[in-house]
Design a protein around this motif. Structure first.
Motif, short mmCIF file in Angstrom:
data_model
loop_
_atom_site.label_atom_id
_atom_site.label_comp_id
_atom_site.label_asym_id
_atom_site.label_seq_id
_atom_site.Cartn_x
_atom_site.Cartn_y
_atom_site.Cartn_z
N VAL A 194 0.84 -1.20 0.00
CA VAL A 194 0.00 0.00 0.00
C VAL A 194 0.87 1.25 0.00
N GLN A 195 1.99 1.21 0.71
CA GLN A 195 2.91 2.35 0.76
C GLN A 195 3.43 2.72 -0.62
N PHE A 196 3.62 1.72 -1.47
CA PHE A 196 4.14 1.99 -2.81
C PHE A 196 3.08 1.89 -3.90
N GLY A 197 1.82 1.99 -3.51
CA GLY A 197 0.74 2.06 -4.48
C GLY A 197 0.39 0.74 -5.13
N GLU A 239 11.04 0.83 -4.27
CA GLU A 239 11.55 2.20 -4.09
C GLU A 239 12.16 2.71 -5.38
N SER A 240 12.84 1.84 -6.12
CA SER A 240 13.46 2.27 -7.37
C SER A 240 12.41 2.51 -8.46
N GLU A 241 11.27 1.82 -8.39
CA GLU A 241 10.22 1.98 -9.39
C GLU A 241 9.21 3.07 -9.05
N PHE A 242 9.14 3.48 -7.80
CA PHE A 242 8.10 4.39 -7.34
C PHE A 242 8.35 5.79 -7.84
N VAL A 243 7.32 6.38 -8.47
CA VAL A 243 7.39 7.74 -8.97
C VAL A 243 6.31 8.54 -8.26
N VAL A 244 6.71 9.66 -7.66
CA VAL A 244 5.74 10.51 -6.98
C VAL A 244 4.96 11.28 -8.03
N SER A 245 3.66 11.09 -8.04
CA SER A 245 2.84 11.78 -9.03
C SER A 245 2.52 13.19 -8.53
N GLU A 246 2.37 14.08 -9.48
CA GLU A 246 2.06 15.46 -9.14
C GLU A 246 0.59 15.60 -8.77
#
Length: 111
Positions: A19-22, A89-96
């Motif tokens: 859940v933390q990484f979507g 963590e390497s794949e996670f992209v913070v969306s705007e």
């Protein structure tokens, strides 16, 4: 009975990580599979070594062998947890957010 507590916490930790990484919360089942799979693999190797090296281990009523399940299962869960965490963590992209769309960093530096 103690194993059920560890299985629950493995499920919970893997679900929270997902859940933390979507990701889907159903990745919690992955924690249970890793726990059981790690224990199965360790006991398979122990049984194989028992036959090959003739160690003479009694698997039926040996408390020490049964207690080995806990650290082996927890270690396998911990290692896979760290691997998934590093991968996600390497794949996670913070969306705007909608408020950040259209803003540029140059507007803030000019004023």
């Amino acid at each position: 009975m103690l194993v059920l507590i560890f299985l629950y916490h493995a499920w919970k930790r893997f679900s929270e990580l997902a859940v933390q990484f979507g990701k889907s919360k159903h990745y919690g089942w992955y924690g249970i599979v890793i726990y059981i799979g790690g224990v199965f693999l360790a006991f398979f190797l122990l049984g194989f070594l028992n036959e090959v090296m003739d160690l003479g281990i009694n698997f039926e009523n040996n408390t020490a062998v049964n207690l080995m399940e806990i650290p082996v299962g927890l270690l396998s869960c911990y290692l896979m947890y760290q691997v998934l965490k590093k991968k996600w963590e390497s794949e996670f992209v913070v969306s705007e957010t909608i408020d950040d769309i259209g803003k540029s960093t140059e507007e803030d530096s000019i004023q």
